[in-house]
Motif scaffolding. Structure first.
Motif, mmCIF file in Angstrom:
data_model
loop_
_atom_site.group_PDB
_atom_site.id
_atom_site.type_symbol
_atom_site.label_atom_id
_atom_site.label_comp_id
_atom_site.label_asym_id
_atom_site.label_seq_id
_atom_site.Cartn_x
_atom_site.Cartn_y
_atom_site.Cartn_z
ATOM 1 N N ARG A 309 0.833 -1.210 0.000
ATOM 2 C CA ARG A 309 0.000 0.000 0.000
ATOM 3 C C ARG A 309 0.865 1.257 0.000
ATOM 4 O O ARG A 309 0.536 2.247 -0.675
ATOM 5 C CB ARG A 309 -0.932 -0.010 1.209
ATOM 6 C CG ARG A 309 -2.012 -1.085 1.149
ATOM 7 C CD ARG A 309 -2.987 -0.987 2.305
ATOM 8 N NE ARG A 309 -3.976 -2.049 2.236
ATOM 9 C CZ ARG A 309 -3.928 -3.187 2.942
ATOM 10 N NH1 ARG A 309 -2.948 -3.368 3.834
ATOM 11 N NH2 ARG A 309 -4.848 -4.114 2.788
ATOM 12 N N ASN A 311 3.692 1.604 -1.287
ATOM 13 C CA ASN A 311 4.348 1.748 -2.589
ATOM 14 C C ASN A 311 3.369 2.050 -3.718
ATOM 15 O O ASN A 311 3.786 2.226 -4.871
ATOM 16 C CB ASN A 311 5.155 0.483 -2.916
ATOM 17 C CG ASN A 311 6.437 0.421 -2.105
ATOM 18 O OD1 ASN A 311 7.102 1.433 -1.892
ATOM 19 N ND2 ASN A 311 6.797 -0.769 -1.629
ATOM 20 N N ASP A 312 2.073 2.114 -3.386
ATOM 21 C CA ASP A 312 1.064 2.519 -4.368
ATOM 22 C C ASP A 312 0.760 3.996 -4.158
ATOM 23 O O ASP A 312 0.272 4.377 -3.081
ATOM 24 C CB ASP A 312 -0.205 1.692 -4.178
ATOM 25 C CG ASP A 312 -1.327 2.168 -5.087
ATOM 26 O OD1 ASP A 312 -1.213 1.986 -6.317
ATOM 27 O OD2 ASP A 312 -2.311 2.749 -4.561
ATOM 28 N N THR A 315 -2.816 4.974 -2.786
ATOM 29 C CA THR A 315 -3.096 4.515 -1.424
ATOM 30 C C THR A 315 -2.211 5.238 -0.422
ATOM 31 O O THR A 315 -2.652 5.610 0.673
ATOM 32 C CB THR A 315 -2.886 3.001 -1.310
ATOM 33 O OG1 THR A 315 -3.601 2.342 -2.356
ATOM 34 C CG2 THR A 315 -3.372 2.484 0.033
#
Length: 528
Positions: A309, A311-312, A315
């Motif tokens: 998350r 790394n998104d 998000t």
């Protein structure tokens, strides 16, 4: 003939009664006699020349189950007088282990795991491991709710099914049968944070059947402190077992003073006949995993899901938005009060011992962005220290007769590195030096009671925590004029001052401030 005769001691016996001068004889691991024993023979005689002798200190709140296999001599603890450690706190215990979820458990405990082999499955297995290493202190164990929930449900954010509740109950029952003293919870951490009160009552009820107690790092120590205390008291009342409120405090400046009400809640519960105690460390800063600052939904599924998350970008932006408005989103930690105390080896290691605000400045980020960047790169292996408590609150909690002294630390040695919270080295001697001798917040006799017979009472071990014939010979000898803490936040790996001798089960493990190598510690099991 006695094994050891300690002569000319100022005896503080653990009851809270005034100290007196006399001799203490030890034989076969027990206290054989107390009084004027100068004419009696012993294999060894030590003249204490007026130094204080007290019962060994019983630490009700440690995480040493994750470090003892690496540091079995418990140097940071035993050198300040600790002779018994209760482990498995805050819902963290290294058992039960279910192989298919072992990676989840290891990631969950990474911030305190000193390199465990994870070759066991149950408390019984882990106890046998501890019995095979050269323990300097006694160890008593609890089974952790977080670990039990991971074994059955992983990091799922939902209520358990009836089948899952039954499976968790079976794990708790097995640990209690193996000798656990209590069932613990950590309700600011995933997955404990996902549980409802009814789940805790069901599992605590299992511990109650075996004569155990319920210890809790409650669901909030800031804005929701009073509700969280109320929940813990409800669990104890409905499950019909004693309650231990862990590291009692109020976090965040706007919450300072709330402990007047929380202590009144404890008093009211005790007056109604419910066995409730609390414990406390004598510092205005706490310590835990940096991942605890995150909203609970962002850690659903475990640490690997958390990293994904972070790394998104979308998000991560949502997480940042919530951390930027912590009060509106029910988050407890003020990131401007955080110091990074331990980071795994790598490029971020240089940030150990620095405030998050300073790290953010170096990175050209806000503190929130810096925290998320560190977590994305280091997963769950970062420890933090939070400077969030009030000195007046610390003193008020300390004075309360139902509050024991406890460290919330773990066994360390100078070679362990990092900048850990100084409580692992200094909790007990800090109380004796700063709060007894220098500032007179407590009488010496009252402080020793909070370190010995009061925690022994919680363990149901009335042969511990007192200097009385027949009791276990767990003892500490210290100089009341010199005892104190050397450990600091910037230089934590420093042993206590003024502790001369420590005796565990009748054996000198520290003599003249030196580790004797005696393998005196035992694994204690409830009811045995």
């Amino acid at each position: 003939m006695y094994d050891i005769l300690f002569k000319n001691a100022r005896i503080v016996d653990g009851t809270g009664n005034p100290s007196f001068y006399g001799d203490v004889a030890v034989e076969a691991g027990r206290i054989a006699a107390v009084g004027k024993l100068a004419e009696r023979e012993a294999h060894r005689t030590l003249d204490l020349a007026g130094l204080v002798m007290s019962p060994g200190f019983i630490d009700l709140h440690t995480h040493s189950d994750f470090t003892l296999p690496l540091f079995p001599r418990a140097a940071s603890m035993v050198r300040q007088g600790v002779t018994t450690q209760l482990v498995g706190n805050c819902g963290f215990s290294p058992f039960p282990v279910v192989p298919e979820r072992l990676d989840m458990l290891k990631a969950y405990a990474a911030f305190i795991d000193a390199g465990l082999s994870w070759e066991w499955r149950s408390l019984g297995d882990f106890a046998r491991l501890l019995e095979s290493i050269p323990l300097a202190t006694n160890v008593a164990m609890q089974v952790g709710h977080g670990t039990v929930r991971i074994a059955v449900m992983g990091f799922e954010n939902r209520d358990p099914t009836l089948t899952e509740v039954s499976a968790m109950e079976n794990f708790v029952a097995q640990a209690m049968e193996d000798g656990a003293f209590a069932f613990s919870s950590g309700l600011i951490y995933v997955p404990g944070i996902y549980s409802q009160t009814a789940e805790l009552v069901a599992l605590a009820s299992v511990a109650a059947k075996y004569g155990g107690f319920y210890s809790s790092h409650i669901r909030g120590e800031g804005d929701t402190l009073l509700d969280a205390v109320g929940e813990a008291l409800t669990v104890g009342r409905e499950a019909k077992l004693p309650v231990q409120l862990s590291h009692h405090k109020a976090n965040g400046k706007k919450n300072w003073g709330k402990i007047t009400t929380s202590l009144s809640m404890i008093d009211a519960s005790r007056e109604a006949g419910h066995d409730v105690l609390a414990d406390q460390y004598p510092y205005t800063a706490g310590s835990t995993t940096l991942a605890a600052v995150l909203p609970s939904w962002s850690v659903e599924g475990g640490i690997s899901s958390m990293v994904a998350r972070l790394n998104d970008p979308e998000t991560r932006g949502r997480i940042k938005g919530e951390l930027d408005e912590p009060e509106e989103n029910g988050l407890e930690f003020d990131l401007t009060t955080i110091m990074i105390s331990s980071i795994p080896e790598g490029p971020n290691k240089k940030f150990e011992g620095q405030m998050l605000t300073a790290i953010a400045e170096q990175k050209g980020m806000t503190p929130v962005e810096a925290a998320l960047d560190l977590l994305a790169n280091e997963s769950g292996g970062i420890q933090m220290i939070t400077f969030s408590m009030d000195e007046a609150d610390v003193r008020q909690v300390m004075r309360h007769p139902a509050v024991a002294v406890a460290s919330d630390g773990w066994t360390l040695s100078p070679e362990s590195g990092g900048r850990p919270h100084p409580r692992s080295y200094g909790t007990y001697v800090r109380v004796l030096g700063k709060y007894v001798r220098e500032e007179k917040v407590l009488r010496l006799e009252d402080a020793v009671r909070k370190m010995s017979s009061l925690p022994a009472q919680r363990l149901g071990r009335y042969d511990l925590g007192l200097i009385r014939p027949g009791c276990v010979a767990d003892l500490v000898v210290f100089d009341p004029d010199k005892v104190g803490d050397r450990s600091t936040f910037q230089n934590p790996h420093q042993y206590a001052a003024g502790v001369h001798h420590v005796i565990v089960n009748g054996q000198l493990v520290i003599e003249n401030e030196t580790d004797t190598g005696a393998v005196a510690g035992k694994v204690l099991r409830r009811g045995r």
